[in-house]
Motif scaffolding. Structure first.
Motif, short mmCIF file in Angstrom:
data_model
loop_
_atom_site.label_atom_id
_atom_site.label_comp_id
_atom_site.label_asym_id
_atom_site.label_seq_id
_atom_site.Cartn_x
_atom_site.Cartn_y
_atom_site.Cartn_z
N ASN A 1 99.24 -32.85 63.75
CA ASN A 1 100.06 -31.51 64.18
C ASN A 1 100.47 -32.61 65.28
O ASN A 1 99.82 -32.91 66.61
N VAL A 2 101.57 -31.48 65.70
CA VAL A 2 102.47 -31.92 67.07
C VAL A 2 101.80 -31.60 67.78
O VAL A 2 101.79 -29.94 68.96
N ALA A 3 101.35 -32.05 69.15
CA ALA A 3 100.52 -31.43 70.30
C ALA A 3 102.10 -30.98 71.23
O ALA A 3 102.86 -31.01 71.35
N LEU A 4 101.66 -29.27 71.36
CA LEU A 4 102.44 -28.61 72.08
C LEU A 4 101.79 -28.19 73.55
O LEU A 4 101.20 -28.58 74.27
N PRO B 1 106.98 -29.49 71.68
CA PRO B 1 106.36 -29.99 71.66
C PRO B 1 106.82 -31.21 73.07
O PRO B 1 108.09 -30.67 73.37
N ARG B 2 106.21 -31.51 73.27
CA ARG B 2 106.38 -32.85 74.45
C ARG B 2 108.22 -33.57 74.38
O ARG B 2 108.47 -33.53 75.58
N ARG B 3 108.49 -34.04 73.41
CA ARG B 3 109.86 -34.79 73.56
C ARG B 3 111.17 -34.31 73.44
O ARG B 3 111.71 -34.29 73.42
N LEU B 4 110.77 -32.55 73.53
CA LEU B 4 111.44 -31.78 73.50
C LEU B 4 111.17 -30.84 75.11
O LEU B 4 112.78 -30.12 75.20
N VAL B 5 110.66 -31.31 76.07
CA VAL B 5 110.64 -30.45 77.03
C VAL B 5 111.79 -30.63 77.94
O VAL B 5 112.28 -30.06 78.46
N GLN C 1 112.79 -21.16 68.90
CA GLN C 1 112.57 -21.20 67.53
C GLN C 1 110.49 -22.09 67.47
O GLN C 1 110.36 -22.23 66.55
N PHE C 2 110.23 -21.81 68.72
CA PHE C 2 109.16 -22.80 68.51
C PHE C 2 108.20 -21.47 68.64
O PHE C 2 107.21 -21.46 69.04
#
Length: 57
Positions: free
Chosen positions: A24-27, A40-44, A56-57
């Motif tokens: 699972n993606v780490a939040l 998710p870290r890549r979207l911060v 949406q998350f």
């Protein structure tokens, strides 16, 4: 890189592939406009810049 010496049977291939599981993606918890969100870290950075809808998350 390892190379198989002979062809693997279909049953063995399917059995091997069935054991693989994606994590699972780490939040990460981020506060945006005074509200804490877990995204998710890549979207911060995109969320902080307002490029992504956080609801949406």
């Amino acid at each position: 890189m390892a190379v198989p010496k002979r062809r693997m049977s279909r049953a063995n291939t399917h059995h091997r592939r069935s054991q693989w599981k994606a994590d699972n993606v780490a939040l990460q918890e981020v506060t945006i406009d005074g509200v804490a969100h877990r995204i998710p870290r890549r979207l911060v950075k995109a969320a902080q810049m307002g490029l992504v809808e956080v609801e949406q998350f």
